[in-house]
Design a protein around this motif. Structure first.
Motif: not given
Lengths: 785, 425, 165
Positions: B124-143, B168-170
């Protein structure tokens, strides 16, 4: 059970045991740095690698559980090479400090290098060096030597609960450091030097003074609190260099109070020569002279005897013998914190071992700063909390235990009857009754909701009460203890195997004190009052300081204006200013004798240090005094004295002949007839209850004689007086200078506020002030005068 | 569109990666995103899903290659504790850059895969642990995730069913070691990313002591296709024991570095010459690192090796993450090894003695040799240091650190010897 | 100098963030990113602020800040230029790009220009080897970078800054 093979030998161990512990149980040595039996497993040093048949890679034995049929090999060519390389890796950045490092001779790195390492290192590059964090006066740091085993970090998190140490950075920039303002805040901080396997964290006070191989170890018992921990007093010649815990003891650690008191042994405050007052100044004298003077002051006089419980049982027996011979009408007092002298339904001492308390279904701490009074018991409670086992705390303050306690209530000392009555209401509604409970309930008008927490805990299969100084020192203590006794009986917690009635005593040997002095006992306050009135001609003080400690400093000072004081002790102290003669008695490191701790566990010290000066074991001083007072001496040898001890404590004789490992328990007294109904509560109007702070660094003559503990006391000092912010605002007052209005007059004090002090309580934290008001039960607080 | 005939499949994860604006839910739906999800949520059981994934024989695409269905079956059910699904998007292995393209071009594919995996595992709670440098990719995922929430694809009662899941994107903060699953869990708990020893295994005791499954982006992105077309379908692609398609990140001395999705079993030569534009110089490579910098080197003689777990293992290396780094004869292999040694020293978490101390040791020796100041015995020391950190630490970073050094010593010792000064007689 | 504070909006954002995790400490990395955005770098005061906001020990914050490369305890230039020199990039000229950029700006690797505009750092694999050489400038990926590209970026940035001043 799981059966496996270690080096082809069959071994059976409980399921879930690690391979390393299985090897240890079997007696096979496997090297390790980061493993410690009291700490969680880290598995980072990689020194404990072993081979398991069928596994492609070696396994870290500390974190790998055994399985049935597993075949473990701890010696092989590959493991030899692995261990050699591990040592080589460790010595890459580790400086070659052996000649100047205090760990030398007691260092795992040295030992393993000799056993497993190469004779020459191949590292030819630069080594890193690390800044040393300041952790306070007790621990010296040399972090360049650190091998990053993280024992200290785990200790700070798991054992101390303060989380003072942490790991910064990563890779070979990794460094272990502390975040502390003044010094480490745990009362167990000295253990960090013990657990550090290399010379990175070292015992500060003893740093660079001696090497382990120069020291002789004397197995001894600490007498700084009723726990009576096993300690190893390490001396070079007669000089005490340091105090360490002993492996395999019931408690895995010792506290800073017991550890750092060692500088008192060779401080200027040690009483090593007989002294007598000449032209109103204390001057060195000799035994003959002081005995003659003492005799003049005491012979055929009405004498009051006050002594410390912390002497050996032999010494205590000798006090009784002297009294019987020389002062057959005299009464004795030994408890500086007890107001109510009526017999207690359960006497001072524990009904259980600390292990049983740790294992109980429920534990309730009633009115005690356990962390400072019995740090190793508090440690047991921390272990409970880490395993999600419940602990309930009721008292005048949320005394720090470095763990979160949810079942918690702040009450005033005057609320105790209402708390107990409320608990009684609850348990009796559930059908738990004891004869006398109805009467007790009826005698109390009010009810305090904190009693629910107590009652809830009592419902469990097993419940241990830890009854502290707020109750023991209460003016209605006997009634409160009777009430608690009724509750425990009603709920079935008083059976022999399950007796959860644990009353924290003043000091050591509680069980012996009852047996030896029960019939001639009186109160400290009573003795001093008698002296002031002229019913006593002289006070014989043996090891206590009733001005510096306890509830009766005002009475003591008044009394000693009237009557002379003969002081016998190991420490000189402030009280000596009021004494006529001082007779030096040997310290607890210098006697062969028996000690009984709070659990009733007997320990016999058999390898004392030599006396530093003219001090003699207390029992010999007593015999000498008896002689000077013109009597026949009942014992000349220790053997003869022990025959007298056996008359009071027949069980103790077993301990003298026994093997070291046997643990003898002397049981704590219970008095079924000690029924007391609570007194009628006085109206409270604007009055605040007084609670005096116990400081482990300042309480007792030994602590005050220790420069190290005094230094710590300064760093851990609190404000003069602490009250709850609501209490202060309710009176229209603010923090800062205020006046404490007592029956002795007004005292100016600095008041600060804390939320963890009960409303309606004045928590007197500074000894000087506390000493002046400590026998007050309630006071008022007013604006600054 | 993905064909239901396995022999006609040319892409799974990258099926829509070139579609403009595929990151938008509208566009994604046009390409079939979430079309099969209602069927899964309403008609599939947890057992059925795990069975299909087992049958598909898909192996973890992050590098460890552990059979995904088997991993999922290790999760104990009805423990009273919540189960967590963590997507490992830490992608830090040098040479690997495939997950980035999935996340920035077709994020809804990953989201859909996670919803299906979460459903199977009762998460019921899932997370995507994305490397910090992938700023753009994290934004895309969040959208994309925001769009999914708005469309009742995430959150409470997804598509009107009983199943609810939060995603949640982390973002990480710069630590390669957090790609290791237990270090990832530590980092997600808000601590330094130091790997944990096993047992206990994350499936039983992971995130805050609860059952936890950590899967790679590519793995999770394959789940929708596996469930839609069946595990047998997936197992018919590629070769037995290395089923399905694989994203290979090809970089180095090739003319068209990039990510290429090919069936498992495709040879290295085909991958490089047919897809990655061929070598920049020469006809055969000097060295190919097949699965990311932590894997042993392959040589020209291995140019025709099929890219499968087994074939590459037989050739002496590992498929790993499928990050193919190609080097021709112009490559300065000593400098490369020294640079990698620095990478591992910098990224070591510092817990284990051999890795903490040994990586720095190797780096310093290699630098000295690079500067022509090598000493006799240095090669022996390098070999010892690299060998005795392999398989002797809590995680495999140390083994990865040793791999390039041992490869260099094994295949090109003369490069080291050239920098070693003989002691004066 | 008064202690740093989060804005009300930030605090609301943090509150919502914390709710997405079982325990507040999990939010430490995201909150540190936000704090670094707000304050530029994570001084001891900012670390204490984060510790207090999340209810974790300062030591726990310090451990995290010093472990992860992206968290800075010291200020850096307004434009942080991070050049990857790992194999994929190294084999395609990254070292030359790094050297050129340093020379152009007159700084050593890791250094900051005297006007505080540019910091040039050498970093580990950025995860975009297909576009080697890769340079991250304030988090934005520049791929297939060469000396000319760096020159243009520097020039454009300088004139942009100059116009604003």
């Amino acid at each position: 059970m799981t059966t496996l093979y270690i080096n082809e030998q069959e071994v059976s161990v409980p399921a879930g045991t690690s391979i390393l512990e299985a090897c240890q149980q079997q007696g096979t040595e496997v090297p390790y740095f980061c493993y410690h039996p009291e700490l969680s497993v880290a598995a980072n040093c990689r020194m404990c690698l072993v081979e398991v048949e069928g596994w492609p890679k070696p396994a870290a034995s500390c974190c790998t559980p055994v399985s049935d049929g597993m075949k473990v090999c701890t010696e092989s060519q590959t493991l030899d090479k692995d261990r050699k390389l591990m040592m080589e890796y460790l010595l890459i950045n580790h400086p070659l400090d052996c000649p100047v490092c205090d760990q030398g001779g007691d260092c795992k790195l040295q030992d393993y290098t000799v056993q497993y390492g190469a004779s020459k290192g191949r590292y030819a590059e630069d080594k890193r060096s690390v800044e040393n964090p300041k952790l306070g006066p007790f621990i010296t740091t040399c972090m360049t030597r650190c091998i990053h085993c993280t024992r200290c970090v785990r200790f700070a998190d798991e054992i101390a609960g303060t989380g003072d140490m942490g790991v910064l950075d990563r890779g070979d920039h990794m460094s272990i450091t502390g975040i502390v303002d003044e010094c480490l805040s745990s009362e167990l901080s000295g253990n960090l030097a013990d657990i550090c396997p290399v010379g990175s964290l070292l015992d500060g006070p003893s740093n660079d003074v001696s090497r382990p191989w120069e020291l002789t170890r004397h197995k001894s018992t600490c007498t700084q609190c009723p726990q009576g921990c096993d300690i190893s007093i390490e001396s070079r010649g007669d000089e005490v260099m340091r105090i360490l815990p002993i492996e395999g003891s019931p408690e895995a650690w010792i506290c800073d109070r017991g550890r750092y008191v060692y500088d008192a042994f060779r401080s200027d405050n040690r009483l090593l020569t007989p002294k007598a007052r000449v032209r109103n100044k204390l001057a060195n004298s000799d035994w003959d002279e002081v005995c003659a003077q003492a005799a003049k002051l005491l012979k055929d006089k009405r004498v009051g005897i006050i002594f410390s419980p912390d002497w050996s049982v032999e010494g205590l027996t000798a006090i009784r013998l002297l009294r019987d011979i020389a002062f057959p009408e005299a009464h004795v007092a030994f408890d500086l914190h007890r107001r109510d002298l009526r017999p207690f339904a359960f006497e001072e001492g524990f009904g259980q071992t600390t292990q049983q308390i740790e294992d109980a279904a429920e534990v309730v701490v009633l009115g005690s700063d356990l962390r400072q009074r019995l740090p190793l018991v508090k440690q047991r409670l921390r272990r409970r909390l880490r395993q999600d086992k419940p602990v309930t705390r009721i008292g005048a303050m949320n005394y720090r235990v470095n763990s979160a306690i949810e079942k918690d209530a702040l009450i005033r000392p005057s609320d105790w009857p209402a708390v107990i009555a409320r608990a009684m209401d609850q348990v009796s509604e559930l059908g738990k009754l004891a004869s006398g409970m109805k009467e007790w309930q009826a005698a109390v008008k009010g009810r305090h909701e904190a009693g629910k927490l107590l009652a809830d805990a009592l419902m469990a299969d097993s419940c241990s009460l830890l009854v502290g100084e707020e109750i023991r020192g209460h003016s209605d203590a006997a009634a409160l203890i009777h009430g608690l006794d009724l509750l425990m009986r009603a709920c079935g917690h008083t059976e022999a195997e399950n007796d959860g009635r644990n009353l924290i005593p003043e000091g050591m040997n509680a069980q012996a004190l009852s047996a030896i002095f029960g019939d001639i006992r009186t109160g400290v306050g009573e003795l001093f009052e008698a002296a002031e009135k002229g019913d006593i001609d002289a006070i014989l003080l043996i090891g206590s300081d009733p001005v510096g400690d306890g509830l009766f400093p005002m009475q003591a000072k008044k009394a000693l204006e009237n009557v002379p004081l003969v002081q016998i002790g190991a420490i000189q102290g402030e009280i000596s200013e009021l004494a006529q003669v001082l007779l030096p008695a040997a310290a607890y490191s210098e006697v062969e004798g028996s000690f009984i701790n709070v659990e009733g566990r007997v320990r016999v010290a058999t390898s004392p240090l030599k006396s530093l000066g003219l001090e003699r074991p207390l029992w010999k001083v007593m015999m000498r005094l008896a002689c000077c007072l013109g009597h026949d001496v009942p014992a000349v040898q220790l053997q003869e004295l022990r025959e007298h001890v056996s008359k009071f404590l027949p069980d103790l004789a077993k301990a003298w002949d026994a093997d070291e490992d046997d643990a003898f328990m002397i049981s704590t007294g219970r008095n079924a007839e000690a029924a007391c109904l609570p007194a009628k509560a006085a109206a409270n109007g604007g009055v605040l209850d007084v609670v005096s702070r116990y400081s482990m660094y300042r309480e007792g003559m030994w602590a005050r004689a220790s420069g190290l503990l005094s230094e710590a006391g300064k760093r851990h000092a609190l404000a003069d007086v602490i009250v709850h912010p609501d209490t202060l605002s309710g009176l229209g007052l603010s923090e800062g200078k205020n006046a404490l209005k007592t029956s002795q007059g007004d005292f100016s004090c600095h008041v600060s506020t804390r939320e963890d002090v009960s409303p309606g309580v004045v928590f007197v934290a500074k000894r000087g002030l506390a000493g002046d008001v400590s026998n007050e039960v309630s006071v008022q607080l007013g604006g600054s005068t | 569109m993905i064909p239901s005939d396995p022999s006609k499949v040319t892409a799974i994860c990258f099926d829509n990666v070139d579609v403009p604006n595929m990151r938008k839910l509208e566009v994604a739906r046009e390409q079939g995103a979430y079309a099969f999800l209602p069927t899964v949520l309403k008609e599939f059981t947890s057992e059925k899903i795990i069975d299909e994934v087992k049958t598909s024989n898909i192996r973890g695409r992050g590098g460890a290659g552990f059979p995904t269905g088997l991993k999922w079956s290790f999760v104990p059910r009805n423990t009273g504790k919540p189960t967590y699904l963590l997507c490992n998007a830490d992608e830090g292995e040098p040479g690997t850059f495939k997950d980035r393209d999935i996340m920035r071009f077709d994020p809804h594919l990953l989201v859909e895969g996670m919803i299906m995996a979460g459903f199977a595992l009762d998460v019921h709670d899932a997370y995507i642990y994305i490397r910090g440098e992938f700023v753009h990719e994290a934004n895309v995922l969040n959208e994309a995730i925001a769009e999914a929430y708005a469309a009742n694809l995430l959150g409470d009662n997804i598509l009107g069913t009983d199943f609810s899941m939060d995603l949640t994107v982390h973002r990480g903060a710069g630590a390669y070691v957090c790609g290791e699953e237990t270090a990832l869990i530590e980092s997600l708990e808000g601590k330094a990313g130091r790997p944990r020893f096993k047992p206990p295994f994350p499936a039983v005791e992971g995130f805050y002591g609860c059952p936890t499954v950590v899967n790679n982006v590519e793995t999770l992105s394959t789940i929708p296709a596996i469930l839609e077309f069946g595990g047998k379908w997936h197992a018919s692609i590629g070769v037995p024991n290395s089923t399905g398609m694989k994203l290979f990140s090809v970089s180095g001395h090739v003319n068209k570095p990039g990510n290429y999705e090919v069936p498992m079993g495709t040879t290295l030569r085909t991958l490089i010459e047919k897809h990655a534009g061929g070598l920049q110089h020469g006809t055969v490579p000097k060295v190919v690192i097949p699965g990311g910098s932590s894997t042993p080197w392959l040589l020209a003689e291995h140019y025709d090796v099929p890219m499968t777990y087994d074939d590459i293992m037989e050739a002496g290396s590992f498929l790993g993450s499928g990050a193919v780094i190609v080097m021709d004869e112009t490559a300065d292999l000593l400098a490369l090894t020294a640079r990698l040694a620095h990478f591992y020293t910098h990224e070591s978490c510092g817990q284990c003695t051999p890795c903490r101390e040994g990586t720095g040791w190797m780096e310093r020796i290699l630098k000295r040799i690079q500067n022509g100041q090598g000493q006799p015995g240095d090669i022996e020391v390098l070999k010892d240091a690299a060998y005795h950190m392999s398989g002797r630490t809590i995680c495999a970073l140390a083994e990865g650190a040793g791999a390039p050094v041992l490869s260099l010593i094994k295949h090109f010792p003369e490069l080291l010897e050239a920098g070693i000064v003989e002691k004066a007689a | 100098m008064s202690a740093p504070q989060f804005s009300k909006a930030r605090l609301t954002e943090i509150e919502a963030l914390v709710k997405r995790y079982p325990h507040a400490q999990s939010a430490l990395l995201p909150v540190l990113h936000l704090a670094q955005e707000d304050f530029g770098h994570l001084s001891m005061e900012v670390q204490q602020l984060v510790a207090d906001t999340l209810g974790v020990r300062l030591m726990a914050v310090r451990e995290v800040v010093t472990f992860y490369t992206m968290f800075r305890e010291q200020p850096c230039g307004k434009y942080l230029m991070e050049v990857c020199t790992n194999p994929g990039c190294m084999l395609n000229g990254a070292n030359e790009v790094l050297r050129h950029t340093c020379d152009k700006l007159g700084v050593k690797v890791g250094g900051t220009t005297p006007d505080g505009l540019f910091t040039v750092a050498e970093v580990e694999c950025a995860g975009a080897c297909g576009g080697a050489p890769v340079v991250q400038i304030n988090g934005v990926y520049h791929e297939k970078v060469d000396a000319a590209h760096m020159d243009k970026v520097i020039e454009d940035t300088r004139s942009g800054e100059g116009a604003g001043a």
